[in-house]
Design a protein around this motif. Structure first.
Motif, PDB file in Angstrom:
ATOM      1  N   ASN A 288       4.256  72.439  10.164  1.00 24.28           N
ATOM      2  CA  ASN A 288       4.182  73.896  10.317  1.00 24.28           C
ATOM      3  C   ASN A 288       5.000  74.571   9.220  1.00 24.28           C
ATOM      4  O   ASN A 288       6.238  74.533   9.242  1.00 24.28           O
ATOM      5  CB  ASN A 288       4.698  74.298  11.699  1.00 24.28           C
ATOM      6  CG  ASN A 288       4.572  75.784  11.946  1.00 24.28           C
ATOM      7  OD1 ASN A 288       3.957  76.515  11.164  1.00 24.28           O
ATOM      8  ND2 ASN A 288       5.154  76.252  13.046  1.00 24.28           N
TER       9      ASN A 288
ATOM     10  N   PRO B 214       7.246  79.035   9.444  1.00 23.24           N
ATOM     11  CA  PRO B 214       8.645  79.484   9.397  1.00 23.24           C
ATOM     12  C   PRO B 214       9.185  79.593   7.973  1.00 23.24           C
ATOM     13  O   PRO B 214       9.914  80.546   7.664  1.00 23.24           O
ATOM     14  CB  PRO B 214       9.384  78.402  10.192  1.00 23.24           C
ATOM     15  CG  PRO B 214       8.357  77.846  11.119  1.00 23.24           C
ATOM     16  CD  PRO B 214       7.085  77.855  10.331  1.00 23.24           C
TER      17      PRO B 214
ATOM     18  N   GLU C  65      18.437  77.589  10.996  1.00 23.89           N
ATOM     19  CA  GLU C  65      17.342  77.596  11.968  1.00 23.89           C
ATOM     20  C   GLU C  65      16.064  77.051  11.332  1.00 23.89           C
ATOM     21  O   GLU C  65      15.315  76.281  11.952  1.00 23.89           O
ATOM     22  CB  GLU C  65      17.111  79.019  12.478  1.00 23.89           C
ATOM     23  CG  GLU C  65      16.030  79.088  13.559  1.00 23.89           C
ATOM     24  CD  GLU C  65      15.778  80.511  14.047  1.00 23.89           C
ATOM     25  OE1 GLU C  65      14.922  80.661  14.938  1.00 23.89           O
ATOM     26  OE2 GLU C  65      16.418  81.446  13.536  1.00 23.89           O
TER      27      GLU C  65
ATOM     28  N   TYR D 266      16.202  73.295  11.003  1.00 20.06           N
ATOM     29  CA  TYR D 266      15.965  72.684  12.325  1.00 20.06           C
ATOM     30  C   TYR D 266      14.466  72.629  12.630  1.00 20.06           C
ATOM     31  O   TYR D 266      13.949  71.603  13.079  1.00 20.06           O
ATOM     32  CB  TYR D 266      16.702  73.467  13.408  1.00 20.06           C
ATOM     33  CG  TYR D 266      16.352  73.010  14.801  1.00 20.06           C
ATOM     34  CD1 TYR D 266      16.929  71.866  15.356  1.00 20.06           C
ATOM     35  CD2 TYR D 266      15.401  73.712  15.559  1.00 20.06           C
ATOM     36  CE1 TYR D 266      16.582  71.437  16.630  1.00 20.06           C
ATOM     37  CE2 TYR D 266      15.049  73.288  16.834  1.00 20.06           C
ATOM     38  CZ  TYR D 266      15.641  72.143  17.357  1.00 20.06           C
ATOM     39  OH  TYR D 266      15.283  71.707  18.621  1.00 20.06           O
ATOM     40  N   LYS D 267      13.758  73.724  12.370  1.00 17.53           N
ATOM     41  CA  LYS D 267      12.320  73.776  12.674  1.00 17.53           C
ATOM     42  C   LYS D 267      11.532  72.803  11.798  1.00 17.53           C
ATOM     43  O   LYS D 267      10.604  72.139  12.276  1.00 17.53           O
ATOM     44  CB  LYS D 267      11.802  75.203  12.481  1.00 17.53           C
ATOM     45  CG  LYS D 267      12.275  76.175  13.548  1.00 17.53           C
ATOM     46  CD  LYS D 267      11.757  77.582  13.286  1.00 17.53           C
ATOM     47  CE  LYS D 267      12.205  78.541  14.385  1.00 17.53           C
ATOM     48  NZ  LYS D 267      11.742  79.945  14.118  1.00 17.53           N
TER      49      LYS D 267
ATOM     50  N   HIS E  84      12.118  69.239  12.960  1.00 19.51           N
ATOM     51  CA  HIS E  84      11.347  68.959  14.179  1.00 19.51           C
ATOM     52  C   HIS E  84       9.883  68.712  13.836  1.00 19.51           C
ATOM     53  O   HIS E  84       9.250  67.786  14.379  1.00 19.51           O
ATOM     54  CB  HIS E  84      11.467  70.130  15.160  1.00 19.51           C
ATOM     55  CG  HIS E  84      10.618  69.981  16.385  1.00 19.51           C
ATOM     56  ND1 HIS E  84      10.919  69.109  17.406  1.00 19.51           N
ATOM     57  CD2 HIS E  84       9.435  70.584  16.735  1.00 19.51           C
ATOM     58  CE1 HIS E  84       9.988  69.176  18.339  1.00 19.51           C
ATOM     59  NE2 HIS E  84       9.073  70.055  17.954  1.00 19.51           N
ATOM     60  N   SER E  85       9.335  69.513  12.944  1.00 18.74           N
ATOM     61  CA  SER E  85       7.924  69.393  12.598  1.00 18.74           C
ATOM     62  C   SER E  85       7.616  68.030  11.972  1.00 18.74           C
ATOM     63  O   SER E  85       6.585  67.417  12.283  1.00 18.74           O
ATOM     64  CB  SER E  85       7.519  70.515  11.631  1.00 18.74           C
ATOM     65  OG  SER E  85       6.126  70.655  11.554  1.00 18.74           O
TER      66      SER E  85
END
Length: 668
Positions: free
Chosen positions: A272, A275, A385, A388-389, A392-393
């Motif tokens: 993703n 972000p 942030e 982190y995203k 995770h992706s």
């Protein structure tokens, strides 16, 4: 003459012989297996195919697999060169490479399909007979498509001299056509020709980055019949990203954005990027990001100006985040001695210059809205942030993890095959040409032990039973492997990413190569490396990729009096202006080595429509006066060992040490 074994040897080997007797239960079975293996030893060796530095160029990669670096066309020319025109040979070859698509094109233009089917099926059977002739019937049988296995096997053993069966074979072809199965049969036999044309595929690293389809290449490889991979620096970077190394993730994103190849991340692995795009548009809304525009083909039509602008913003955003993350990694691993690669602290933000070692350098760009001059490496809350995203992706991408497991299942840092030592880039050396000792987590290793140790470390990052501290080091080490001075996948003085982006002075962009690259032209150095890896044989070689061969400047891929071959000619389109070509591949068949130099590939569509192929030039590297047989290969040595064990079992049966099984002899 019957081999005589001592009582002591039989007793010492009894456990092995008893295990072997479970699959070879009696004298007849042992004799049959010995005869079979002895026969295999006298077949010509299978064709090995070597590729390196594919860099996401999936169309060129798939085409070279389909045409076996020109081997299929050479076979077709040998069979039909005197009976078919060149244009007809091209069309037949393009049918073999792309059967489904080519058939659709032919059916739209061919007026007499029955004649086409009859002629083409006979031609394809002849080609298939040729490429299958160096294998046992058993091996060919295993490669046959189930639906047509019996028919193809019958046709493969057709003989022009067998007049009694001519009508039989002709009727098989006619019936395939009359029952409406010609298309399916043609596709099946074309795919079989492709498969049998390459016995083993060697990939010498760098599947990822630059080109748009690394995920497509990995899909192809994960379903390929016989291949191995020697990891490259770009592969290690993606492995590190999958392991959760944020520095590796940032580098993967930066390189993807630099070459405008978002499809691999978004479509291939479901990463993703929204972000990152949102953050970049907000943070760099007032920044033209001139030096971060994607490097695209001059005829690129996929990206409009708005898309290019967004990519440039995202590119700069992740680059700054990368420099911050790397600084934290450097501080946490002082034993890597990389403090000088922390660059943000040397920026004079007021005067907009870069100051290092008392010297000032003009900066191309000094717009840094997320950098605090008092604490330049601290991530902002928004950057934290975002990291982190992104982390995770990457961690939840099932397809990425599947492909990384494929890299581990079929790969390592080096490989030794038939007296050839394969590794992607280098073996660290000292100035005098001796092997350099490298410290890995407190253990000093060099040469083969170094590459073995690295392989174990990388695997431990994905093993559930690895201790937390050891696993943390392993995950961190992926980044060192990408850009560390003593990494055999990097082996340079430094990686000057920051300098190339921000400093005008090109002298700061220099990355001095390690001693391996300066000394590998020396035959004695190559022999020393081969000795240290235990590579034997009269004709032994080192085969590398990694460094593009600048053919336009007269550079040659054959070095050290033929002891070393470099087969990175630049698959990636980004290298074509530098190299002047579009890649090397190496073919090792029963007659010897052939180096194939490829021109840029147009497209699969062009190959299907007009029968065009990659224009290739073949250079004879090393040819044998006698054909190399299976007996002369690693496989041959393995088979001879099996034959010796079977002969010992046969002796044990005949002299009563082991009783024959009656299971297969009597029915009750």
């Amino acid at each position: 003459m019957t081999q005589i074994y001592s009582y002591e040897k039989i007793r010492n080997d009894m456990r092995l012989l008893e295990l072997l007797s479970q699959s070879v239960p009696d004298i007849g079975a042992a004799c049959t297996e010995i005869i079979n293996l002895e026969a295999i030893l006298n077949l010509p060796k299978g064709t090995e195919h070597f590729l390196a530095d594919i860099h996401g160029e999936y169309e060129a990669f798939q085409h070279i697999l389909k045409n076996a670096s020109g081997n299929i066309k050479r076979k077709v020319n040998e069979i039909f060169g005197t009976t078919m025109r060149e244009s007809e040979i091209r069309q037949l070859c393009s049918l073999i490479y792309y059967p489904e698509q080519k058939l659709q094109y032919i059916k739209n233009s061919e007026t007499n399909l029955n004649d086409f089917y009859n002629i083409t099926l006979h031609q394809l059977v002849s080609v298939c007979q040729s490429v299958s002739s160096k294998y046992t019937r058993s091996k060919v049988r295993k490669a046959l498509p189930k639906e047509f296995a019996y028919i193809i096997e019958e046709l493969l053993h057709e003989s022009p001299q067998d007049y009694n069966k001519q009508a039989y074979f002709n009727r098989i072809i006619e019936t395939i056509v009359s029952t409406g199965r010609a298309d399916e049969f043609i596709c099946a036999i074309c795919n079989l020709i492709q498969r049998l044309s390459i016995d083993q595929l060697h990939i010498l690293g760098d599947i990822f980055d630059r080109g748009p389809g690394a995920h497509i290449i990995m899909d192809t490889l994960c379903n390929y019949h016989n291949f191995d991979i020697q990891w490259g620096n770009h592969d290690a970077l993606w492995m590190g990203a999958a392991a959760g190394n944020d520095c590796c993730i940032a580098n993967v994103l930066r390189l993807t954005l630099r070459y405008g190849n978002l499809a691999t991340l978004e479509d291939g692995y479901g990463i993703n990027l929204v972000p990152l795009a949102t953050f970049a548009m907000e943070t760099y809304a007032d920044d033209p990001c001139h030096y971060f525009g994607p490097q695209l083909d001059k005829d690129d039509t996929r990206h409009n100006q708005k898309a290019r602008r967004l990519i440039a913003q995202m590119h700069k955003a992740i680059s700054i985040i990368q420099f911050k993350l790397e600084a934290a990694m450097i501080d946490s691993r002082p034993e890597w001695h990389m403090q000088e690669r922390k660059q943000l602290e040397h920026i004079d933000f007021e005067r907009k210059v870069f100051v290092r070692d008392g010297k000032e350098y003009a900066m191309r760009d000094c717009y840094f809205p997320t950098i605090d001059p008092k604490s330049p490496y601290r991530l902002t809350a928004e950057e934290q942030e975002l990291v982190y995203k992104l982390h995770h992706s990457f961690s939840v991408s099932d397809k990425l993890n599947k492909h990384i497991q494929c890299l581990f299942s079929h790969g390592c840092m080096y490989g030794i095959f038939n007296s050839n030592l394969l590794f992607h880039a280098s073996v660290p050396l000292n100035a005098d040409g001796s092997l350099k000792e490298v410290d890995i987590n407190g253990e000093k290793v060099k040469g083969r032990a170094l590459l073995d140790k690295i392989g174990l470390v990388l695997r431990s990052a994905f093993n559930s039973d690895t201790e937390p501290k050891e696993r943390k080091f392993a995950v961190d080490y992926f980044w060192y492997l990408w850009c560390g001075v003593d990494s055999p996948l990097f082996d340079k003085s430094k990686m000057t990413t920051f300098e190339r982006y921000f400093l005008e002075d090109k002298t700061t962009h220099t990355e001095e190569k390690g001693y391996y690259y300066r000394l590998r032209d020396d035959e004695k150095v190559c022999d020393m490396i081969l000795d240290s890896f235990g590579v034997t044989g009269q004709h032994r070689h080192i085969i590398n990729g990694h460094v593009p061969v600048r053919v336009g400047r007269g550079e040659t891929p054959i070095k050290a009096n033929g002891k070393l071959m470099v087969i990175d000619g630049g698959f990636a389109k980004a290298y074509h202006n530098t190299t002047g070509i579009a890649g090397y591949t190496l073919v090792f068949h029963s007659r010897g080595f052939q180096l194939v130099q490829h021109e840029p590939f147009t497209s699969a569509e062009e190959a299907i429509k007009n029968g065009t192929d990659i224009v290739s030039t073949t250079q004879i590297v090393e040819m044998s006066t006698q054909r190399m047989m299976v007996r002369d290969t690693d496989k041959g040595a393995e088979l001879e060992s099996q034959i010796e064990e079977l002969k010992e079992l046969l002796y044990a049966y005949r002299h009563g040490f082991i009783k024959e099984s009656t299971k297969n002899k009597f029915r009750y």
